[in-house]
Motif scaffolding. Structure first.
Motif, PDB file in Angstrom:
ATOM      1  N   LYS A 297       0.794  -1.219   0.000  1.00 38.49           N
ATOM      2  CA  LYS A 297       0.000   0.000   0.000  1.00 38.49           C
ATOM      3  C   LYS A 297       0.831   1.276   0.000  1.00 38.49           C
ATOM      4  N   ALA A 298       2.122   1.168   0.265  1.00 32.85           N
ATOM      5  CA  ALA A 298       2.950   2.375   0.331  1.00 32.85           C
ATOM      6  C   ALA A 298       4.417   1.985   0.281  1.00 32.85           C
ATOM      7  N   VAL A 299       5.269   2.997   0.118  1.00 32.35           N
ATOM      8  CA  VAL A 299       6.714   2.827   0.145  1.00 32.35           C
ATOM      9  C   VAL A 299       7.294   3.900   1.061  1.00 32.35           C
ATOM     10  N   LEU A 300       8.329   3.515   1.796  1.00 33.03           N
ATOM     11  CA  LEU A 300       9.022   4.444   2.689  1.00 33.03           C
ATOM     12  C   LEU A 300      10.480   4.517   2.270  1.00 33.03           C
ATOM     13  N   THR A 301      10.960   5.733   2.013  1.00 27.26           N
ATOM     14  CA  THR A 301      12.361   5.953   1.653  1.00 27.26           C
ATOM     15  C   THR A 301      13.021   6.796   2.734  1.00 27.26           C
ATOM     16  N   VAL A 302      14.212   6.370   3.165  1.00 26.43           N
ATOM     17  CA  VAL A 302      14.957   7.033   4.232  1.00 26.43           C
ATOM     18  C   VAL A 302      16.262   7.562   3.654  1.00 26.43           C
ATOM     19  N   GLU A 303      16.525   8.858   3.820  1.00 27.15           N
ATOM     20  CA  GLU A 303      17.737   9.478   3.287  1.00 27.15           C
ATOM     21  C   GLU A 303      18.365  10.389   4.349  1.00 27.15           C
ATOM     22  N   PRO A 304      19.676  10.267   4.585  1.00 31.11           N
ATOM     23  CA  PRO A 304      20.343  11.190   5.512  1.00 31.11           C
ATOM     24  C   PRO A 304      20.676  12.507   4.817  1.00 31.11           C
ATOM     25  N   LYS A 305      20.605  13.585   5.562  1.00 32.37           N
ATOM     26  CA  LYS A 305      20.949  14.911   5.064  1.00 32.37           C
ATOM     27  C   LYS A 305      22.056  15.497   5.942  1.00 32.37           C
ATOM     28  N   ALA A 306      23.107  15.989   5.301  1.00 26.82           N
ATOM     29  CA  ALA A 306      24.312  16.411   6.010  1.00 26.82           C
ATOM     30  C   ALA A 306      24.080  17.695   6.809  1.00 26.82           C
ATOM     31  N   PRO A 307      24.871  17.909   7.850  1.00 27.94           N
ATOM     32  CA  PRO A 307      24.790  19.172   8.603  1.00 27.94           C
ATOM     33  C   PRO A 307      25.395  20.316   7.795  1.00 27.94           C
ATOM     34  N   GLU A 308      25.163  21.536   8.268  1.00 31.45           N
ATOM     35  CA  GLU A 308      25.678  22.716   7.591  1.00 31.45           C
ATOM     36  C   GLU A 308      26.636  23.461   8.518  1.00 31.45           C
ATOM     37  N   PHE A 309      27.694  24.019   7.915  1.00 36.41           N
ATOM     38  CA  PHE A 309      28.704  24.765   8.665  1.00 36.41           C
ATOM     39  C   PHE A 309      28.839  26.160   8.057  1.00 36.41           C
ATOM     40  N   VAL A 310      29.245  27.123   8.900  1.00 36.40           N
ATOM     41  CA  VAL A 310      29.521  28.483   8.435  1.00 36.40           C
ATOM     42  C   VAL A 310      30.967  28.815   8.773  1.00 36.40           C
ATOM     43  N   PRO A 311      31.657  29.546   7.891  1.00 37.15           N
ATOM     44  CA  PRO A 311      33.059  29.899   8.176  1.00 37.15           C
ATOM     45  C   PRO A 311      33.144  31.049   9.177  1.00 37.15           C
ATOM     46  N   LEU A 312      34.196  31.017   9.980  1.00 34.56           N
ATOM     47  CA  LEU A 312      34.474  32.077  10.947  1.00 34.56           C
ATOM     48  C   LEU A 312      35.648  32.926  10.468  1.00 34.56           C
ATOM     49  N   ASP A 313      35.820  34.073  11.082  1.00 31.19           N
ATOM     50  CA  ASP A 313      36.922  34.962  10.696  1.00 31.19           C
ATOM     51  C   ASP A 313      38.278  34.318  10.941  1.00 31.19           C
ATOM     52  N   SER A 314      38.348  33.416  11.896  1.00 31.24           N
ATOM     53  CA  SER A 314      39.621  32.760  12.204  1.00 31.24           C
ATOM     54  C   SER A 314      40.009  31.715  11.171  1.00 31.24           C
ATOM     55  N   GLY A 315      39.103  31.408  10.250  1.00 30.22           N
ATOM     56  CA  GLY A 315      39.367  30.365   9.262  1.00 30.22           C
ATOM     57  C   GLY A 315      38.776  29.024   9.636  1.00 30.22           C
ATOM     58  N   ALA A 316      38.251  28.925  10.858  1.00 27.38           N
ATOM     59  CA  ALA A 316      37.600  27.689  11.292  1.00 27.38           C
ATOM     60  C   ALA A 316      36.143  27.678  10.815  1.00 27.38           C
ATOM     61  N   PHE A 317      35.441  26.601  11.133  1.00 27.50           N
ATOM     62  CA  PHE A 317      34.041  26.456  10.748  1.00 27.50           C
ATOM     63  C   PHE A 317      33.218  26.115  11.982  1.00 27.50           C
ATOM     64  N   LYS A 318      31.999  26.622  11.992  1.00 25.65           N
ATOM     65  CA  LYS A 318      31.097  26.383  13.105  1.00 25.65           C
ATOM     66  C   LYS A 318      29.813  25.761  12.583  1.00 25.65           C
ATOM     67  N   LEU A 319      29.296  24.793  13.348  1.00 21.33           N
ATOM     68  CA  LEU A 319      28.049  24.129  12.958  1.00 21.33           C
ATOM     69  C   LEU A 319      26.892  25.121  13.033  1.00 21.33           C
ATOM     70  N   SER A 320      26.195  25.288  11.946  1.00 20.39           N
ATOM     71  CA  SER A 320      25.057  26.195  11.903  1.00 20.39           C
ATOM     72  C   SER A 320      23.724  25.458  11.912  1.00 20.39           C
ATOM     73  N   ARG A 321      23.721  24.222  11.432  1.00 21.79           N
ATOM     74  CA  ARG A 321      22.475  23.447  11.405  1.00 21.79           C
ATOM     75  C   ARG A 321      22.815  21.960  11.448  1.00 21.79           C
ATOM     76  N   GLU A 322      22.192  21.266  12.366  1.00 25.29           N
ATOM     77  CA  GLU A 322      22.419  19.828  12.461  1.00 25.29           C
ATOM     78  C   GLU A 322      21.788  19.104  11.272  1.00 25.29           C
ATOM     79  N   GLY A 323      22.349  17.960  10.962  1.00 31.67           N
ATOM     80  CA  GLY A 323      21.766  17.139   9.913  1.00 31.67           C
ATOM     81  C   GLY A 323      20.490  16.469  10.388  1.00 31.67           C
ATOM     82  N   PHE A 324      19.827  15.791   9.478  1.00 33.69           N
ATOM     83  CA  PHE A 324      18.574  15.124   9.813  1.00 33.69           C
ATOM     84  C   PHE A 324      18.372  13.947   8.863  1.00 33.69           C
TER      85      PHE A 324
END
Length: 276
Positions: A104-131
């Motif tokens: 009667k139905a189909v279920l598809t599961v897909e991972p989505k990566a987190p998102e990072f933003v660059p900082l002035d120091s050249g490092a990266f900070k997590l801006s949004r967790e994956g799901f």
């Protein structure tokens, strides 16, 4: 095409093997062989002495020509658009997912990566967790599904943890409002219910979507067996640290920075219990 041609005397007759004739003999691809007998000439391939019966080889010619099969194969390999590894500077991208098909139905599961933003120091900070994105599509026939009516539900890391810890006879429910905090809040309502089978051998995944903007009310339910639920939980457990972005942090750690890297930063120097 490979052609073998023998020059023989009239006494030695050789039948011609023609792939276009009605003979049952067939050439072996990708080469075809043809033998032809020629009229008597002054040059013979073999001369037999009736007294000694010892053949004396004369002029023997062998003509070879490469088959067009190899030319076409070589041209195809040279012009193939798919190459590995990818061009320099472009990292490879991989798309994965897991689907469970039912009547009667189909279920598809897909991972989505987190998102990072660059900082002035050249490092990266997590801006949004994956799901993990769940996609439900109702059946439109035998082994056919209507993806134009699909409904989606995004599982957060906390909701994934709830599913992983779910026991055989336990249930859970998640509520989502995609427009929460916006002017359209309350106009779209999504409820995912995970309820056990009566005998505890699996769970029903039931997604209900009410969309007042489109005047739509959809309910899609799919049974997930214990084995299928175990596969989902194993995949969820594996991908959870990556959805948090911790893999990026782990990959950035260098051996010479583990002992004094954070202590050199006054921002983190007093945050350790053992630093006092």
């Amino acid at each position: 095409m490979l052609q073998l041609q023998f020059l023989s005397s009239p006494r030695l007759s050789v039948q011609t093997l023609n792939p276009d004739s009605n003979s049952n003999t067939k050439p072996f691809p990708p080469f075809s062989f043809s033998f032809s007998s020629l009229k008597s000439t002054q040059t013979h391939a073999f001369k037999f002495n009736p007294l000694s019966l010892t053949p004396k080889p004369s002029n023997f010619s062998l003509k070879c020509r490469q088959s067009e099969y190899f030319d076409q194969k070589q041209r195809f390999n040279n012009s193939s658009p798919t190459s590995w590894p990818p061009p320099l500077g472009l990292p490879p991208r991989f798309y994965v997912g897991h689907s469970i098909y039912k009547g009667k139905a189909v279920l598809t599961v897909e991972p989505k990566a987190p998102e990072f933003v660059p900082l002035d120091s050249g490092a990266f900070k997590l801006s949004r967790e994956g799901f993990v994105l769940l996609q439900f599509a109702p059946a439109a026939g035998v082994r056919q599904y209507d993806w134009s009516r699909k409904q989606v539900f995004s599982l957060s890391v906390t909701e994934i943890g709830t599913l992983i810890s779910l026991r055989a006879r336990e249930s859970c429910e998640f509520f989502h409002d995609p427009f929460k905090g916006k002017s359209e809040e309350g106009k779209v309502r999504k409820v995912l219910k995970v309820e056990p089978f009566p005998d505890g051998s699996g769970h029903f995944f039931n997604l209900g979507v009410q969309n007042k903007l489109l005047n739509m009310d959809e309910n899609i339910s799919i049974p997930i067996t214990r084995a299928e639920f175990t596969v989902l939980n194993s995949a969820f457990s594996f991908i959870l640290p990556y959805l948090l972005g911790w893999h990026a942090y782990a990959n950035s750690i260098k051996p010479d920075e583990t002992s004094h890297g954070n202590n050199a930063n006054p921002r983190y120097g007093g945050d350790y219990e053992w630093s006092s």
